[in-house]
Enzyme design. Structure first.
Site, mmCIF file in Angstrom:
data_model
loop_
_atom_site.group_PDB
_atom_site.id
_atom_site.type_symbol
_atom_site.label_atom_id
_atom_site.label_comp_id
_atom_site.label_asym_id
_atom_site.label_seq_id
_atom_site.Cartn_x
_atom_site.Cartn_y
_atom_site.Cartn_z
ATOM 1 N N ASN A 9 43.373 37.873 52.622
ATOM 2 C CA ASN A 9 43.332 39.309 52.918
ATOM 3 C C ASN A 9 42.589 39.980 51.761
ATOM 4 O OD1 ASN A 9 43.834 42.015 53.349
ATOM 5 N ND2 ASN A 9 46.041 41.878 52.940
ATOM 6 N N TRP A 10 41.350 40.359 52.021
ATOM 7 C CA TRP A 10 40.523 40.898 50.928
ATOM 8 C C TRP A 10 40.866 42.341 50.572
ATOM 9 C CZ3 TRP A 10 34.773 39.093 52.071
ATOM 10 C CH2 TRP A 10 34.739 37.700 52.054
ATOM 11 N N LYS A 11 41.645 42.984 51.440
ATOM 12 C CA LYS A 11 41.991 44.405 51.225
ATOM 13 C C LYS A 11 40.713 45.225 51.035
ATOM 14 C CE LYS A 11 46.439 42.897 49.569
ATOM 15 N NZ LYS A 11 47.602 43.088 48.716
ATOM 16 N N HIS A 93 50.795 45.160 57.657
ATOM 17 C CA HIS A 93 50.879 44.813 56.233
ATOM 18 C C HIS A 93 51.716 45.882 55.525
ATOM 19 C CE1 HIS A 93 49.751 44.193 52.064
ATOM 20 N NE2 HIS A 93 49.433 42.965 52.414
ATOM 21 N N GLU A 95 51.341 47.417 52.879
ATOM 22 C CA GLU A 95 50.574 48.567 52.373
ATOM 23 C C GLU A 95 50.327 49.568 53.489
ATOM 24 O OE1 GLU A 95 47.456 46.238 50.582
ATOM 25 O OE2 GLU A 95 48.897 45.537 49.089
ATOM 26 N N GLU A 165 56.173 38.446 53.675
ATOM 27 C CA GLU A 165 55.667 38.910 52.387
ATOM 28 C C GLU A 165 56.683 39.836 51.722
ATOM 29 O OE1 GLU A 165 51.060 38.594 52.325
ATOM 30 O OE2 GLU A 165 51.618 40.598 52.995
ATOM 31 N N GLY A 171 50.910 41.285 44.724
ATOM 32 C CA GLY A 171 50.058 41.792 43.659
ATOM 33 C C GLY A 171 50.759 41.953 42.321
ATOM 34 N N SER A 211 51.481 36.943 45.798
ATOM 35 C CA SER A 211 51.094 36.257 44.561
ATOM 36 C C SER A 211 50.929 34.742 44.725
ATOM 37 C CB SER A 211 52.076 36.580 43.424
ATOM 38 O OG SER A 211 52.056 37.971 43.145
ATOM 39 N N GLY A 232 46.251 37.490 48.898
ATOM 40 C CA GLY A 232 45.519 38.713 48.557
ATOM 41 C C GLY A 232 44.564 38.442 47.412
ATOM 42 N N GLY A 233 44.966 38.824 46.211
ATOM 43 C CA GLY A 233 44.111 38.745 45.025
ATOM 44 C C GLY A 233 43.348 37.434 44.865
HETATM 45 P P1 PGA Z 1 48.674 39.096 46.694
HETATM 46 O O1 PGA Z 1 48.681 39.901 48.090
HETATM 47 O O2 PGA Z 1 48.352 37.670 47.014
HETATM 48 O O3 PGA Z 1 47.593 39.769 45.873
HETATM 49 O O4 PGA Z 1 50.025 39.247 46.105
HETATM 50 C C1 PGA Z 1 49.210 39.338 49.247
HETATM 51 C C2 PGA Z 1 49.084 40.288 50.406
HETATM 52 O O5 PGA Z 1 49.193 41.500 50.209
HETATM 53 O O6 PGA Z 1 48.841 39.847 51.552
#
Ligand code: PGA
Length: 249
Positions: A9-11, A93, A95, A165, A171, A211, A232-233
């Site tokens: 997930n590149w956000k 998600h 967010e 998640e 993050g 993470s 994510g990251g």
């Molecule tokens: P992260 O994000 O790997 O940066 O913790 C995961 C996500 O939000 O899907």
């Protein structure tokens, strides 16, 4: 046997040229892996990345509208996502739930609409730190799971991927322990077995997210209930994401 699914997930990261470069390298580097590999670039890069015609890496979007078309300024419909070549879409998600007011009801509408257009939803569920401290983890993931699958037939349910998640692990560098993640994912599967039946629940893939990095992927994937990860990251970096996808080497 559930096929592992590793999704990035590149956000809100990467321009078109950056997206093209990463995808080109990635598709070459993960050709011979067993897992299904999905990347979810921002909307602006989807068309270009689809144009690469990648043979191994599949493309997903990070969101979709609750509507098919119409006067919804700024929204993207499932028809548009299918038109570019998306086969997956992340829905609900944390967010989106926390920053953009997405409710369980909207998540369910999006799941139904995605399925109608043959897009596979990756539905995110997970508790906040406060909820975890108050021992509400199970209750939260059970109710989010029930809401997301409401009205989805037993035949279509296995097209959905669930991503567990825990919000406090996203993050932050903090990961749920592999055993803990496995236990919550087991609860999600039990919920799916109650909604449908054990056979159906056993076909639905459930990922862990929060993470995930090269240093913890092996341990997570060794858990019997964990069928993949939503990253994510670490999905923004070629070396890190490639190492995660090639976790079993
Ligand atoms: P992260 O994000 O790997 O940066 O913790 C995961 C996500 O939000 O899907």
């Amino acid at each position: 046997m559930r096929k592992p699914i590793i999704a990035g997930n590149w956000k809100m990261h990467k321009t078109v040229s950056e997206a093209l470069e990463l995808c080109e390298r990635l598709d070459r580097a993960v050709q011979d892996t067993d897992a299904e590999v999905v990347v979810c670039p921002p909307f602006t890069a989807l068309s270009a990345v689809c144009g690469l015609g990648m043979s191994k890496v599949k493309i997903g979007a990070q969101n979709l509208s609750t509507a098919e078309s119409g006067a919804y300024t700024g929204e993207i419909s499932p028809v548009m996502l299918v038109d570019v070549c998306c086969s997956y879409v992340i829905i609900g998600h944390s967010e989106r739930r926390q920053l953009f007011g997405e409710t369980d009801e909207m998540v369910n509408q999006k799941v139904q609409l995605a399925l109608k257009h043959h897009l596979r939803p990756i539905v995110c569920v997970g508790e906040t730190l406060e909820q975890r401290r108050a021992d509400q983890t199970e209750a939260v993931v059970v109710s989010q799971t029930k809401a997301a699958f409401a009205g989805v037939s037993k035949e279509r349910a296995p097209e959905i991927v669930v991503a567990y998640e825990p919000i406090w692990a996203i993050g932050t560098g903090e990961t749920a322990s592999a055993e803990d993640a496995n236990a919550v994912i087991g609860t999600i599967r039990k919920t799916l077995a109650e909604i449908y039946d054990q056979e159906t629940a056993d076909q639905i893939r459930i990922q862990y997210g929060g993470s995930v990095k090269p240093s913890n992927i092996k341990e997570l994937m060794a858990q019997p209930e964990i069928d993949g990860v939503l990253v994510g990251g670490a999905s923004l970096d070629f070396d890190d994401f490639t190492a995660i996808v090639r976790y079993n080497e």
